[in-house]
Design a protein around this motif. Structure first.
Motif, PDB file in Angstrom:
ATOM      1  N   PRO A   1       0.855  -1.192   0.000  1.00 57.07           N
ATOM      2  CA  PRO A   1       0.000   0.000   0.000  1.00 57.07           C
ATOM      3  C   PRO A   1       0.887   1.236   0.000  1.00 57.07           C
ATOM      4  O   PRO A   1       2.092   1.143   0.311  1.00 57.07           O
ATOM      5  CB  PRO A   1      -0.780  -0.121   1.315  1.00 57.07           C
ATOM      6  N   PHE A   2       0.332   2.362  -0.370  1.00 59.52           N
ATOM      7  CA  PHE A   2       1.052   3.631  -0.271  1.00 59.52           C
ATOM      8  C   PHE A   2       0.738   4.275   1.069  1.00 59.52           C
ATOM      9  O   PHE A   2      -0.416   4.540   1.393  1.00 59.52           O
ATOM     10  CB  PHE A   2       0.634   4.564  -1.415  1.00 59.52           C
ATOM     11  N   TYR A   3       1.772   4.528   1.849  1.00 62.15           N
ATOM     12  CA  TYR A   3       1.677   5.284   3.102  1.00 62.15           C
ATOM     13  C   TYR A   3       2.436   6.586   2.890  1.00 62.15           C
ATOM     14  O   TYR A   3       3.630   6.563   2.588  1.00 62.15           O
ATOM     15  CB  TYR A   3       2.314   4.515   4.258  1.00 62.15           C
ATOM     16  N   PHE A   4       1.760   7.709   3.039  1.00 63.64           N
ATOM     17  CA  PHE A   4       2.400   9.004   2.804  1.00 63.64           C
ATOM     18  C   PHE A   4       3.108   9.031   1.449  1.00 63.64           C
ATOM     19  O   PHE A   4       4.261   9.401   1.319  1.00 63.64           O
ATOM     20  CB  PHE A   4       3.380   9.356   3.934  1.00 63.64           C
ATOM     21  N   ARG A   5       2.392   8.591   0.439  1.00 65.17           N
ATOM     22  CA  ARG A   5       2.781   8.701  -0.968  1.00 65.17           C
ATOM     23  C   ARG A   5       3.948   7.815  -1.377  1.00 65.17           C
ATOM     24  O   ARG A   5       4.580   8.052  -2.413  1.00 65.17           O
ATOM     25  CB  ARG A   5       3.080  10.162  -1.329  1.00 65.17           C
ATOM     26  N   THR A   6       4.239   6.782  -0.608  1.00 65.62           N
ATOM     27  CA  THR A   6       5.271   5.838  -1.030  1.00 65.62           C
ATOM     28  C   THR A   6       5.024   4.499  -0.364  1.00 65.62           C
ATOM     29  O   THR A   6       4.057   4.339   0.388  1.00 65.62           O
ATOM     30  CB  THR A   6       6.673   6.376  -0.690  1.00 65.62           C
ATOM     31  N   GLU A   7       5.887   3.532  -0.654  1.00 69.38           N
ATOM     32  CA  GLU A   7       5.716   2.208  -0.081  1.00 69.38           C
ATOM     33  C   GLU A   7       5.828   2.245   1.447  1.00 69.38           C
ATOM     34  O   GLU A   7       6.358   3.196   2.025  1.00 69.38           O
ATOM     35  CB  GLU A   7       6.799   1.255  -0.627  1.00 69.38           C
TER      36      GLU A   7
ATOM     37  N   THR B   1       9.895  -9.063 -13.222  1.00 65.49           N
ATOM     38  CA  THR B   1       9.456  -8.390 -11.995  1.00 65.49           C
ATOM     39  C   THR B   1       8.196  -7.560 -12.203  1.00 65.49           C
ATOM     40  O   THR B   1       7.903  -7.096 -13.307  1.00 65.49           O
ATOM     41  CB  THR B   1      10.568  -7.478 -11.441  1.00 65.49           C
ATOM     42  N   GLY B   2       7.490  -7.370 -11.103  1.00 65.02           N
ATOM     43  CA  GLY B   2       6.284  -6.554 -11.112  1.00 65.02           C
ATOM     44  C   GLY B   2       6.093  -5.847  -9.789  1.00 65.02           C
ATOM     45  O   GLY B   2       6.574  -6.301  -8.743  1.00 65.02           O
ATOM     46  N   LEU B   3       5.394  -4.719  -9.837  1.00 61.11           N
ATOM     47  CA  LEU B   3       5.028  -3.957  -8.649  1.00 61.11           C
ATOM     48  C   LEU B   3       3.516  -3.847  -8.585  1.00 61.11           C
ATOM     49  O   LEU B   3       2.871  -3.516  -9.583  1.00 61.11           O
ATOM     50  CB  LEU B   3       5.634  -2.552  -8.702  1.00 61.11           C
ATOM     51  N   VAL B   4       2.956  -4.128  -7.416  1.00 62.97           N
ATOM     52  CA  VAL B   4       1.518  -4.013  -7.194  1.00 62.97           C
ATOM     53  C   VAL B   4       1.297  -3.005  -6.077  1.00 62.97           C
ATOM     54  O   VAL B   4       1.796  -3.182  -4.965  1.00 62.97           O
ATOM     55  CB  VAL B   4       0.898  -5.367  -6.803  1.00 62.97           C
ATOM     56  N   TYR B   5       0.562  -1.933  -6.375  1.00 62.29           N
ATOM     57  CA  TYR B   5       0.330  -0.880  -5.395  1.00 62.29           C
ATOM     58  C   TYR B   5      -1.164  -0.723  -5.111  1.00 62.29           C
ATOM     59  O   TYR B   5      -1.978  -0.757  -6.033  1.00 62.29           O
ATOM     60  CB  TYR B   5       0.867   0.455  -5.892  1.00 62.29           C
ATOM     61  N   THR B   6      -1.482  -0.535  -3.855  1.00 60.36           N
ATOM     62  CA  THR B   6      -2.855  -0.204  -3.450  1.00 60.36           C
ATOM     63  C   THR B   6      -2.850   1.152  -2.765  1.00 60.36           C
ATOM     64  O   THR B   6      -1.876   1.525  -2.104  1.00 60.36           O
ATOM     65  CB  THR B   6      -3.424  -1.262  -2.497  1.00 60.36           C
ATOM     66  N   MET B   7      -3.955   1.880  -2.928  1.00 55.24           N
ATOM     67  CA  MET B   7      -4.044   3.212  -2.325  1.00 55.24           C
ATOM     68  C   MET B   7      -5.504   3.608  -2.207  1.00 55.24           C
ATOM     69  O   MET B   7      -6.349   3.162  -2.992  1.00 55.24           O
ATOM     70  CB  MET B   7      -3.281   4.228  -3.167  1.00 55.24           C
ATOM     71  N   ASN B   8      -5.808   4.453  -1.213  1.00 53.27           N
ATOM     72  CA  ASN B   8      -7.215   4.818  -1.016  1.00 53.27           C
ATOM     73  C   ASN B   8      -7.653   6.000  -1.873  1.00 53.27           C
ATOM     74  O   ASN B   8      -8.830   6.324  -1.914  1.00 53.27           O
ATOM     75  CB  ASN B   8      -7.507   5.091   0.467  1.00 53.27           C
ATOM     76  N   VAL B   9      -6.720   6.661  -2.560  1.00 51.38           N
ATOM     77  CA  VAL B   9      -7.100   7.804  -3.389  1.00 51.38           C
ATOM     78  C   VAL B   9      -7.526   7.338  -4.771  1.00 51.38           C
ATOM     79  O   VAL B   9      -7.037   6.308  -5.268  1.00 51.38           O
ATOM     80  CB  VAL B   9      -5.930   8.807  -3.518  1.00 51.38           C
ATOM     81  N   PRO B  10      -8.423   8.061  -5.430  1.00 52.58           N
ATOM     82  CA  PRO B  10      -8.799   7.727  -6.809  1.00 52.58           C
ATOM     83  C   PRO B  10      -7.625   7.940  -7.752  1.00 52.58           C
ATOM     84  O   PRO B  10      -6.692   8.697  -7.452  1.00 52.58           O
ATOM     85  CB  PRO B  10      -9.938   8.716  -7.105  1.00 52.58           C
ATOM     86  N   ALA B  11      -7.671   7.303  -8.893  1.00 52.01           N
ATOM     87  CA  ALA B  11      -6.587   7.388  -9.861  1.00 52.01           C
ATOM     88  C   ALA B  11      -6.310   8.819 -10.289  1.00 52.01           C
ATOM     89  O   ALA B  11      -5.147   9.219 -10.463  1.00 52.01           O
ATOM     90  CB  ALA B  11      -6.922   6.527 -11.078  1.00 52.01           C
ATOM     91  N   GLU B  12      -7.381   9.618 -10.432  1.00 51.80           N
ATOM     92  CA  GLU B  12      -7.193  10.986 -10.925  1.00 51.80           C
ATOM     93  C   GLU B  12      -6.515  11.895  -9.898  1.00 51.80           C
ATOM     94  O   GLU B  12      -6.050  12.991 -10.236  1.00 51.80           O
ATOM     95  CB  GLU B  12      -8.534  11.591 -11.346  1.00 51.80           C
ATOM     96  N   VAL B  13      -6.431  11.460  -8.654  1.00 48.21           N
ATOM     97  CA  VAL B  13      -5.804  12.267  -7.598  1.00 48.21           C
ATOM     98  C   VAL B  13      -4.305  11.993  -7.503  1.00 48.21           C
ATOM     99  O   VAL B  13      -3.537  12.804  -7.004  1.00 48.21           O
ATOM    100  CB  VAL B  13      -6.488  11.998  -6.239  1.00 48.21           C
ATOM    101  N   MET B  14      -3.858  10.852  -8.010  1.00 45.36           N
ATOM    102  CA  MET B  14      -2.463  10.452  -7.845  1.00 45.36           C
ATOM    103  C   MET B  14      -1.475  11.538  -8.272  1.00 45.36           C
ATOM    104  O   MET B  14      -0.549  11.880  -7.535  1.00 45.36           O
ATOM    105  CB  MET B  14      -2.175   9.178  -8.642  1.00 45.36           C
ATOM    106  N   ALA B  15      -1.677  12.104  -9.446  1.00 45.81           N
ATOM    107  CA  ALA B  15      -0.736  13.088  -9.966  1.00 45.81           C
ATOM    108  C   ALA B  15      -0.759  14.376  -9.162  1.00 45.81           C
ATOM    109  O   ALA B  15       0.279  15.041  -9.011  1.00 45.81           O
ATOM    110  CB  ALA B  15      -1.032  13.373 -11.435  1.00 45.81           C
ATOM    111  N   THR B  16      -1.902  14.732  -8.610  1.00 44.72           N
ATOM    112  CA  THR B  16      -2.008  15.991  -7.870  1.00 44.72           C
ATOM    113  C   THR B  16      -1.248  15.951  -6.552  1.00 44.72           C
ATOM    114  O   THR B  16      -0.904  16.996  -6.001  1.00 44.72           O
ATOM    115  CB  THR B  16      -3.485  16.344  -7.594  1.00 44.72           C
ATOM    116  N   ILE B  17      -0.967  14.753  -6.038  1.00 41.45           N
ATOM    117  CA  ILE B  17      -0.209  14.637  -4.789  1.00 41.45           C
ATOM    118  C   ILE B  17       1.147  13.955  -5.021  1.00 41.45           C
ATOM    119  O   ILE B  17       1.802  13.510  -4.081  1.00 41.45           O
ATOM    120  CB  ILE B  17      -1.011  13.872  -3.716  1.00 41.45           C
ATOM    121  N   ASN B  18       1.544  13.886  -6.278  1.00 41.30           N
ATOM    122  CA  ASN B  18       2.846  13.318  -6.674  1.00 41.30           C
ATOM    123  C   ASN B  18       2.996  11.840  -6.324  1.00 41.30           C
ATOM    124  O   ASN B  18       4.119  11.335  -6.239  1.00 41.30           O
ATOM    125  CB  ASN B  18       3.991  14.109  -6.035  1.00 41.30           C
TER     126      ASN B  18
END
Length: 218
Positions: free
Chosen positions: A88-94, A126-143
């Motif tokens: 999951p992303f905690y404070f915008r990172t792993e 290799t692969g990376l799997v990320y989960t986050m509570n923000v919508p996809a469209e918000v990702m870029a706005t918070i870097n």
């Protein structure tokens, strides 16, 4: 064929772990032996900056010299055909555990040479799997997209390849009324969990299958 998934979430039965289980199912159905590792079960630290992995002619050149509960996992990864990291992303990172794991995994293979060439001796998909509570469209706005891209870049530079799966706007707990979380619409979250998360699981399955097929192809 061996596929290893590394769970960087403290939860063993929620979003990240479920996606990794589906990815491993895809790998298994394509002939791989699979294993899921929960980092929060292990006692270890991140890189201690000893530079033993960089010492020319040293007994630990190209591998982490620290001995702890992560050591056998790193040895397994080095021999695997498929590696999938999930967090999951905690404070915008792993999570901290995943970041510490990645330090220990990646730094020994990256050299202080022009272009930071990798000395990883094998072949691994290799692969990376990320989960986050923000919508996809918000990702870029918070870097948050920057962190995902940076990790994908480092994984690809080290191992030669890396696929990324993003699972956004996740369902965090069963009863939102018990927690202070008024920024979220609990009903919308539950609906997305029911309708969209199964699609994310299917994408995770496809990721595991794709990486295993690529490993088979050499």
């Amino acid at each position: 064929m061996k596929a290893i998934a590394i769970n960087g979430s403290p939860r063993k039965k929620w979003n990240t772990a479920t996606l990794l289980e589906n990815a491993l199912a895809g790998a298994k159905d394509n002939g791989a032996e699979t294993r899921l590792v929960h980092l929060y079960d292990l006692a270890y630290k991140g890189c201690i900056s000893c530079f033993a992995c960089k010492k020319i002619g040293g007994k630990s050149y190209g591998r982490c010299a620290v001995q702890d509960e992560l050591t056998p996992i790193l040895d397994e990864v080095a021999e695997a055909d498929v590696l999938i990291l999930g967090s999951p992303f905690y404070f915008r990172t792993e999570t901290g555990e995943m970041r510490s794991f990645m330090e220990r995994l990646l730094f020994p293979y990256l050299t202080y040479t022009p272009g930071y060439a990798s000395i990883f001796p094998g072949k691994i998909q290799t692969g990376l799997v990320y989960t986050m509570n923000v919508p996809a469209e918000v990702m870029a706005t918070i870097n948050q997209d920057v962190a995902a891209s940076a990790s994908q870049f480092t994984m690809a530079r080290t191992f030669g390849n890396c696929e990324t799966l993003l699972c956004t706007d996740t369902y965090q707990f069963d009863d939102y009324s018990k927690y202070l979380c008024t920024a979220f619409d609990a009903q919308a979250k539950a609906k997305r969990r029911e309708e969209v998360f199964p699609q994310d699981c299917a994408r995770a399955y496809e990721l595991g299958a794709k990486l295993t097929q690529a490993a088979k192809a050499g």
